[in-house]
Design a protein around this motif. Structure first.
Motif, PDB file in Angstrom:
ATOM      1  N   GLU A 155      63.270  58.515  38.040  1.00  0.00           N
ATOM      2  CA  GLU A 155      62.381  59.565  38.558  1.00  0.00           C
ATOM      3  C   GLU A 155      61.096  58.979  39.130  1.00  0.00           C
ATOM      4  O   GLU A 155      60.565  59.474  40.127  1.00  0.00           O
ATOM      5  CB  GLU A 155      62.078  60.596  37.470  1.00  0.00           C
ATOM      6  CG  GLU A 155      63.300  61.389  37.022  1.00  0.00           C
ATOM      7  CD  GLU A 155      63.997  62.148  38.156  1.00  0.00           C
ATOM      8  OE1 GLU A 155      63.387  62.329  39.233  1.00  0.00           O
ATOM      9  OE2 GLU A 155      65.157  62.541  37.972  1.00  0.00           O
ATOM     10  N   HIS A 202      67.267  59.133  45.151  1.00  0.00           N
ATOM     11  CA  HIS A 202      68.221  59.029  44.042  1.00  0.00           C
ATOM     12  C   HIS A 202      69.572  58.486  44.521  1.00  0.00           C
ATOM     13  O   HIS A 202      70.191  57.659  43.853  1.00  0.00           O
ATOM     14  CB  HIS A 202      68.435  60.405  43.409  1.00  0.00           C
ATOM     15  CG  HIS A 202      67.356  60.798  42.442  1.00  0.00           C
ATOM     16  ND1 HIS A 202      66.923  59.984  41.422  1.00  0.00           N
ATOM     17  CD2 HIS A 202      66.626  61.942  42.334  1.00  0.00           C
ATOM     18  CE1 HIS A 202      65.974  60.606  40.734  1.00  0.00           C
ATOM     19  NE2 HIS A 202      65.776  61.789  41.274  1.00  0.00           N
ATOM     20  N   SER A 243      69.036  63.119  40.042  1.00  0.00           N
ATOM     21  CA  SER A 243      68.154  63.623  39.020  1.00  0.00           C
ATOM     22  C   SER A 243      68.973  64.365  37.983  1.00  0.00           C
ATOM     23  O   SER A 243      70.063  64.842  38.254  1.00  0.00           O
ATOM     24  CB  SER A 243      67.150  64.579  39.632  1.00  0.00           C
ATOM     25  OG  SER A 243      67.827  65.644  40.244  1.00  0.00           O
ATOM     26  N   ALA A 255      61.923  57.826  42.516  1.00  0.00           N
ATOM     27  CA  ALA A 255      62.150  58.940  43.445  1.00  0.00           C
ATOM     28  C   ALA A 255      60.830  59.591  43.853  1.00  0.00           C
ATOM     29  O   ALA A 255      60.647  59.964  45.020  1.00  0.00           O
ATOM     30  CB  ALA A 255      63.096  59.965  42.828  1.00  0.00           C
ATOM     31  N   TYR A 270      57.084  63.341  35.200  1.00  0.00           N
ATOM     32  CA  TYR A 270      57.248  62.779  36.548  1.00  0.00           C
ATOM     33  C   TYR A 270      56.033  61.946  36.937  1.00  0.00           C
ATOM     34  O   TYR A 270      56.155  60.853  37.478  1.00  0.00           O
ATOM     35  CB  TYR A 270      57.450  63.892  37.575  1.00  0.00           C
ATOM     36  CG  TYR A 270      58.845  64.453  37.617  1.00  0.00           C
ATOM     37  CD1 TYR A 270      59.833  63.851  38.389  1.00  0.00           C
ATOM     38  CD2 TYR A 270      59.184  65.592  36.891  1.00  0.00           C
ATOM     39  CE1 TYR A 270      61.118  64.360  38.443  1.00  0.00           C
ATOM     40  CE2 TYR A 270      60.469  66.109  36.933  1.00  0.00           C
ATOM     41  CZ  TYR A 270      61.427  65.498  37.709  1.00  0.00           C
ATOM     42  OH  TYR A 270      62.691  66.006  37.746  1.00  0.00           O
ATOM     43  N   HIS A 281      63.061  62.880  47.922  1.00  0.00           N
ATOM     44  CA  HIS A 281      63.304  62.621  46.501  1.00  0.00           C
ATOM     45  C   HIS A 281      64.809  62.445  46.233  1.00  0.00           C
ATOM     46  O   HIS A 281      65.234  61.485  45.593  1.00  0.00           O
ATOM     47  CB  HIS A 281      62.744  63.794  45.685  1.00  0.00           C
ATOM     48  CG  HIS A 281      62.765  63.585  44.213  1.00  0.00           C
ATOM     49  ND1 HIS A 281      61.641  63.301  43.472  1.00  0.00           N
ATOM     50  CD2 HIS A 281      63.787  63.637  43.320  1.00  0.00           C
ATOM     51  CE1 HIS A 281      61.968  63.176  42.196  1.00  0.00           C
ATOM     52  NE2 HIS A 281      63.271  63.379  42.070  1.00  0.00           N
ATOM     53  N   THR A 305      63.366  68.958  40.306  1.00  0.00           N
ATOM     54  CA  THR A 305      62.405  68.346  41.213  1.00  0.00           C
ATOM     55  C   THR A 305      61.922  69.422  42.176  1.00  0.00           C
ATOM     56  O   THR A 305      60.781  69.451  42.557  1.00  0.00           O
ATOM     57  CB  THR A 305      63.046  67.206  42.011  1.00  0.00           C
ATOM     58  OG1 THR A 305      64.123  67.758  42.759  1.00  0.00           O
ATOM     59  CG2 THR A 305      63.546  66.132  41.104  1.00  0.00           C
TER      60      THR A 305
HETATM   61 ZN   LIG Z   1      64.624  63.311  40.512  1.00  0.00          ZN
END
Ligand SMILES: [Zn+2]
Length: 446
Positions: free
Chosen positions: A252, A231, A381, A255, A300, A227, A433
Motif C-alpha cells: 500500500e 498494485h 489491494s 501504491a 495508508y 493506485h 482505496t
Molecule cells: Zn491499495
C-alpha cells in the motif's frame, strides 16, 4: 436481481476436416457460443457417416499465472452434435479482453484420432460500445464520457512513468483497463463480486475493471487508476510462484507513493501522528489494515511515509532487491535483513528517527501467524473488511473437475487467509482505496 444477457458471440469458425488420415471424421461445425459472463457452450457437429466413440474438449483461457489452466473435458457422444457448457458460476468468469483457445479430440470406432484445429475467441462485454485508446503497453477501454478515456489513460501513463523511472519497478506485461460508466454496470460483468466493490483487478489477466462515473474521473478516477495500476505492476515485478508475499504496508505504501505527491490528507495524517505519537507499530501493518474508521487512512499514510523513507534513504536499487527477495519466498524480516540489514522493527526505529518521531515505547507486537498468509502478494489491494477467500476471489481458473460451488457459507474470521493461494487468486475487488481517496477529496472540499 440482475439478469444479464449481454453477449452472444457466435463463432462459426473452422469447418475443418482432419488434417491427416488418422480418422475419417468430417467436421461440419465447431463453435463456441458465449453468454458473457455466465457461460460458454461449445458445439461440434460432424457428418453422419462418421462414427465417433469418444470426444474430449480441451479449452484454455490465456493467463499470466503460475498454473497451467487448460481443461480437458470428456464429452458424452450422443449424436452428431457434441455439446458441452462451461458454466462460469462454478469457476468465476474471465474478464473482457481475455482470450480463449479450444480444440476437440475425437476418437472413432477404430481407435483413430482426429484433433480439430485450435480455435480462438476474445471475450467481449457487448452491452456497451467500447472505445479503445492505447499508449505503449496500456490499453484503456471505456464507453461513457467523452474525455474519460483520455483522462484516465494520461493518468495511467503518468503513474507508470513514476513506477518505472522514479521507483524502479518495471511493467512486465501489457495492462488493460475496462472503465464502466457506473459501479453496477461494472459489477454485472463479474459473477462473483461484492456489492461494495468499485473495481476488480484480474491479476492473472493483467486486467482491471473499474466503475468510474465521468463526473469523478478527474479526481477519484485519476488517483485510483494510478493506485491500482501500481498494485498490478508491482505484482508483475514481484510475482512469485513459490508463495512469496509482501507485507501490506509495503504494497500500500508503494501504491500511494505511485499516486505522486502526497495529498493534504496524507500529509495531515503524518503530521498529526508525529505530534501525538500516534503511529502504530509497523509490524502491525504487515497484515490486514484496519477495516473502518480513521485507522484506514492513517495506515495508508504511515505506509506511504515508510516507503518514502526507504526510497529517500536507500534508493530504488534496494527496493528492487527487497521486492525480489520477497518474491523468492523470504519472510518479511529475513528479506529486510538481507537487503537493508534490519528487520521490520529495525526499519521502524530508523524511519521514526528520520522523520523526527519519538522512539517508540510500546513493545513490538508479535507477527500474527496469519500475517504472512494475507494475500498481499497478489497484485491488488486487499479488501480488508470483506472475505477475500471463497466466492469473492474464486479464481477464474479452469479445472478438469469442476470444484464445488465456492460460495462461502459464512465469512471467515479475520483476517483473510491465504487459502486462495498466491498464484491461484485471479481477481481481487477493491474499493477501500477508493473510499479513502474519495474521503480525502470530500474532506478537502469540506
Ligand atoms: Zn491499495
Amino acid at each position: 436481481m440482475k439478469k444479464i444477457w449481454y453477449i452472444l458471440i457466435l463463432l462459426l469458425l473452422t469447418i475443418s476436416p482432419s488434417a491427416h488420415a488418422q480418422s475419417d471424421a468430417v467436421i461440419e461445425q465447431n463453435r463456441a457460443i458465449v453468454d458473457f459472463p455466465n457461460s460458454v457452450t461449445f458445439q461440434l457437429g460432424y457428418a453422419s457417416e462418421t462414427t465417433i466413440t469418444d470426444a474430449v474438449l480441451t479449452y484454455e483461457v490465456q493467463q499470466f499465472g503460475c498454473l497451467d489452466a487448460a481443461a480437458n473435458v470428456p464429452v458424452e457422444v450422443t449424436g452428431e452434435l457434441l455439446s458441452w457448457e462451461w458454466v462460469m458460476i462454478r469457476s468465476g468468469n474471465p474478464p473482457p479482453g481475455a482470450i480463449m483457445h479450444w480444440h476437440w479430440t475425437l476418437t472413432d470406432a477404430n481407435g483413430r484420432e482426429t484433433i480439430t484445429p485450435v480455435q480462438e475467441l476474445t471475450f467481449v462485454d457487448e452491452r456497451f460500445d467500447w472505445h479503445t485508446i492505447k499508449s505503449g503497453d496500456i490499453s484503456m477501454n471505456w464507453y461513457e464520457g467523452k474525455q474519460v478515456g483520455t483522462i484516465l489513460l494520461d493518468a495511467a501513463v503518468e503513474g507508470l512513468d513514476r513506477l518505472e523511472n522514479e521507483m524502479g519497478i518495471e511493467m512486465v506485461s501489457d495492462i488493460n483497463f475496462y472503465i464502466y460508466g457506473d459501479y453496477d454496470e461494472m459489477r454485472d460483468a463479474v459473477i462473483y463480486i461484492q456489492d461494495w466493490a468499485g473495481g476488480v483487478a484480474f491479476s492473472e489477466y493483467n486486467t482491471i475493471l473499474m466503475g468510474v462515473p465521468p463526473a469523478i474521473a478527474e479526481d477519484w478516477g485519476r488517483s485510483t487508476i494510478q493506485h491500482e495500476l501500481a498494485h498490478l505492476v508491482i505484482g508483475q515485478y514481484g510475482q512469485s510462484c513459490i508463495g512469496g508475499r509482501r507485507p501490506t504496508w509495503l504494497d500500500e505504501g508503494l501504491a500511494v507513493y505511485a499516486e505522486g505527491e502526497p495529498d493534504a490528507e496524507t500529509r495531515n495524517s503524518i503530521a498529526d501522528n508525529l505530534k501525538n505519537n500516534g503511529f502504530v507499530p509497523l509490524r502491525s501493518l504487515n497484515g490486514a489494515f484496519p477495516a473502518h474508521g480513521d485507522g484506514v487512512g492513517h495506515a495508508y499514510a504511515q505506509s506511504y511515509s515508510v516507503v518514502n523513507f526507504l526510497f529517500e534513504t536507500y534508493g530504488t536499487g534496494k527496493m528492487q532487491e527487497l521486492l525480489l527477495a520477497l518474491a523468492a519466498g523470504n519472510g518479511y524480516d529475513e528479506a529486510l535483513e538481507a537487503v537493508y540489514g534490519f528487520n521490520v522493527d529495525g526499519l521502524e526505529v530508523e524511519w521514526r528517527a528520520a522523520i523526527g518521531a519519538d522512539p517508540r515505547t510500546i513493545p513490538p507486537t508479535p507477527t500474527p501467524i496469519v500475517a504472512a498468509a494475507v494475500p498481499t502478494a497478489v497484485a491488488q489491494s486487499i479488501p480488508r473488511h470483506m472475505p477475500t477467500p471463497g466466492a469473492a476471489s474464486q479464481p477464474p481458473i479452469i479445472v478438469d473437475t469442476p470444484s464445488p460451488n465456492p460460495q462461502p457459507t459464512s465469512p471467515p474470521a479475520s483476517p483473510p487467509s491465504a487459502s486462495t493461494g498466491i498464484c491461484g487468486l485471479g481477481m481481487v475487488p477493491f474499493m477501500l482505496t477508493g473510499i479513502y481517496a474519495f474521503t480525502r477529496k470530500k474532506k478537502k472540499r469540506g
